[in-house]
Design an enzyme around this catalytic site. Sequence first.
Site, PDB file in Angstrom:
ATOM      1  N   LYS A   1      52.725  33.811  41.801  1.00  0.00           N
ATOM      2  CA  LYS A   1      51.396  34.249  42.256  1.00  0.00           C
ATOM      3  C   LYS A   1      50.286  33.342  41.725  1.00  0.00           C
ATOM      4  O   LYS A   1      49.394  32.931  42.464  1.00  0.00           O
ATOM      5  CB  LYS A   1      51.136  35.689  41.803  1.00  0.00           C
ATOM      6  CG  LYS A   1      52.011  36.735  42.478  1.00  0.00           C
ATOM      7  CD  LYS A   1      51.611  38.135  42.069  1.00  0.00           C
ATOM      8  CE  LYS A   1      51.925  38.477  40.628  1.00  0.00           C
ATOM      9  NZ  LYS A   1      53.378  38.541  40.346  1.00  0.00           N
ATOM     10  N   THR A   2      50.332  33.060  40.427  1.00  0.00           N
ATOM     11  CA  THR A   2      49.258  32.273  39.825  1.00  0.00           C
ATOM     12  C   THR A   2      49.194  30.877  40.430  1.00  0.00           C
ATOM     13  O   THR A   2      48.120  30.378  40.777  1.00  0.00           O
ATOM     14  CB  THR A   2      49.444  32.191  38.304  1.00  0.00           C
ATOM     15  OG1 THR A   2      49.324  33.509  37.747  1.00  0.00           O
ATOM     16  CG2 THR A   2      48.395  31.288  37.663  1.00  0.00           C
TER      17      THR A   2
ATOM     18  N   GLU B   1      45.075  37.100  43.007  1.00  0.00           N
ATOM     19  CA  GLU B   1      46.430  37.577  42.760  1.00  0.00           C
ATOM     20  C   GLU B   1      46.483  39.073  43.019  1.00  0.00           C
ATOM     21  O   GLU B   1      45.540  39.798  42.729  1.00  0.00           O
ATOM     22  CB  GLU B   1      46.841  37.315  41.311  1.00  0.00           C
ATOM     23  CG  GLU B   1      47.184  35.886  41.021  1.00  0.00           C
ATOM     24  CD  GLU B   1      47.862  35.719  39.676  1.00  0.00           C
ATOM     25  OE1 GLU B   1      48.643  36.615  39.288  1.00  0.00           O
ATOM     26  OE2 GLU B   1      47.615  34.699  39.019  1.00  0.00           O
TER      27      GLU B   1
END
Length: 467
Positions: A124-125, A168
């Site tokens: 996600k990051t 996110e």
Amino acid sequence: MAPGLPHSAADMDRPHFIGIGGAGMSGIAKILAQRGARVAGSDARESATAQALRELGATVHIGHDAAHLASDATCVVVSSAIREDNPELARATELGIPVVHRSDALASLMDGLRPIAVAGTHGKTTTTSMLAVSLKSLGLNPSYAIGGDLDVPGSNADHGEGEIFVAEADESDRSFHKYAPEVAIILNVELDHHANYASMDEIYESFETFTGKITPGGTLVIAADQAGAAELTRRVRDTTSLKVVTYGESEGADIRIHKITPRGLTSEVTVLLDGKLLTFTVSVPGRHYAQNAVAALAAGVAMGIPARNLASALKSYTGVKRRLQLKGEESGVQVIDSYAHHPTEMTADLEAMRSAAGDARILVLFQPHLFSRTQELGKEMGQALALADSSVVLDIYPAREDPIPGITSALIIDAARDAGADVQAADDKDAAVATIAGMAKPGDLVLTMGAGDVTDLGPRILDQLKG
């Protein structure tokens, strides 16, 4: 133009954040400060992030104390990691100050904008960062909130004047159900966060709820190659009329990855999009990062941004802290930091380093994260470590958890040895640093790996190598 302070059930004009230095919390605090809120908060320890917030005008206290909460605070923002006995939280209850979960605060920041929410068990990051950097380089000036710093402390979020908000979407506590994105990315679907999910069925149900929040006319971008994501795609297509765009190396992917060519610490990626081949460079190594870049490309296209512009802009992404971040080189040894803490992430990062390392040895200093994760996935963690030439394993980093009887790093070490790995335990951090530095020879790559404070040991290893 991006909005000012959000209008929500709780007034966000004078928010107080408990745990303001955390990756998710600090990003929201930063954006609110940039929008003109009088931000305050507390954190367990001093940090560069806390100082960066002070430079924006925020008041940041170190330690948790009821006296830190101003009586005129308009709300208190918490994450799922904050315990009910926190003195500032108890004081908020006494004063009748509204308590807002981090996800609700983030959702309110997206009001009136075009949100892109990035979800999945891993990646996600990186993917959020790729999108934020690319859109910024194209002059679209997005707002964004990510789970790691891009370059300097406090760069995990920004208030932009554009209409796009990239964030996110955290599945760990189901807080991603609070968002209503125009475009959602799902990178993968696996069983993790065992304190909150008992089975894959619960995971699928949670992700299905998330996809149900996508705004009418919006798009789901989802991986075609990962089994859990493919199953979720089948379920979503059977029950909704949502626009779904798949990406990956699979034959039937809507955006098909034609080729990934490793080039040292970068990759060249060619995709088949709308019947045409498109090639671009990803400035970080590894197949999984190439996949993340294609997910970012697909999301941007879904927002109406020309693919060729995005492909060119993706080159401007050069990494995020703790995602295979080079910490330095000493005596011919490179020290690299990896946030990987789930077996899939560990395997992906080790395979990426293997492809980039050539004949160099890969040495890993690994710190398990959470007792519950080790209990469920300790064997798989050990098997992942077999991809390294040698490993040293620290005690479990507990984070928010209390110990579980019988659950120790020995579970990982035994599994690693059963898989043929060269692995040993470290009694403490000093011993771990000395051991890994003593093993390293010119040309080797050393990875500090895990989601806890193992990241602090990279500079110490470099110092030891000087001696």
